[in-house]
Design an enzyme around this catalytic site. Sequence first.
Site, mmCIF file in Angstrom:
data_model
loop_
_atom_site.group_PDB
_atom_site.id
_atom_site.type_symbol
_atom_site.label_atom_id
_atom_site.label_comp_id
_atom_site.label_asym_id
_atom_site.label_seq_id
_atom_site.Cartn_x
_atom_site.Cartn_y
_atom_site.Cartn_z
ATOM 1 N N ASP A 259 0.864 -1.177 0.000
ATOM 2 C CA ASP A 259 0.000 0.000 0.000
ATOM 3 C C ASP A 259 0.901 1.229 0.000
ATOM 4 O OD1 ASP A 259 -1.707 2.209 1.048
ATOM 5 O OD2 ASP A 259 -3.197 0.617 1.293
ATOM 6 N N TYR B 262 -8.963 17.419 -4.367
ATOM 7 C CA TYR B 262 -8.355 16.450 -5.281
ATOM 8 C C TYR B 262 -7.290 17.115 -6.134
ATOM 9 C CZ TYR B 262 -7.825 13.629 -9.502
ATOM 10 O OH TYR B 262 -7.301 12.932 -10.570
ATOM 11 N N ARG C 12 -16.269 19.151 -22.916
ATOM 12 C CA ARG C 12 -15.152 18.500 -22.243
ATOM 13 C C ARG C 12 -14.265 17.803 -23.274
ATOM 14 N NH1 ARG C 12 -16.698 21.566 -19.148
ATOM 15 N NH2 ARG C 12 -17.342 21.273 -16.960
#
Length: 312
Positions: A48, A137, A207
């Site tokens: 991880d 983010y 987009r």
Amino acid sequence: MRVLVTGAAGYLGHAVVAALAERGHDPVAFVRDAAKAPRQAAATAVGDVEDPASLREAVRDVEGVCHLAARARVRESLADPLPYWRTNVNGTLNLLGALTDRDAPASLVLASTAAVYGTPTVQPISEDAPIAPTNPYGATKAAADLAAANVAATGRLGAISLRAFNIAGAVDGHPDRDFTRLIPKVLAVQAGLAEELGVNGDGSAVRDFVHVADMAHAFVLAIEACTPGEWRAYNVGSGRETSINDVLAAAEQITGRPVRIKRNPPANEPRVLLADSRRIREELGWQAPNSDLSQILSDGWKSLTSAYAAPE
């Protein structure tokens, strides 16, 4: 080249592992569950990014790393930002620490995002646009980019950040199952996996969509181009102007049925977000041959309906 791929079990991770293997590299899948490693991986490392010890072990015998492991939902990051800082920033710092503990400089390619630019008024967006993220983010990805640039400047690695716009489509039967994203949600509605698609305003927002296969190829080119002591950012997008209404029309044509939508009030979001990808095209020779909207939707539809097909 032996290349560790963090986040290899994810949607983009599968495509990157496949692209590296096809190019003749030896991709090593860094995953939390060995059973979820892509079949094209030459080897698997379990760990991880929030566990520095597992990263140090995983990078011991690789020459490069494609760093994809991250949290990537804008709205979720606004509601609960701390996990984004832990994974996207601390995870990247752990990786940088593991790489700089080695004797030889490594190559590092980071999965970054157009969200680092925020909502610039000048379109298409070039790499010279100011870094001005408007959500956690984007902020965490900008921080990861900066950390990699700082470490690269010491000469202890070579790094490239690939700033993706909207990735869609499918490779090797692996659809994007994140139905918070536009194209996966449209296809989920068409497949009966979601009730309806919420459309903000009149659907005229534009987009830039890039096929996941083309995005994966950008990682291959980038890992081969890293130079110790240097960091470079590249935008990765098709440059094609695609409105929400264009996506709806193409989805209806491909699936043969109307898309059930719910009209919502206009949202406070940019009307246009387009990539200027000239730098990666000119410097690395990258192209986007698969990023036509119809191919993106067709590949995504085939993979989604196959993945969710009932057993005979």
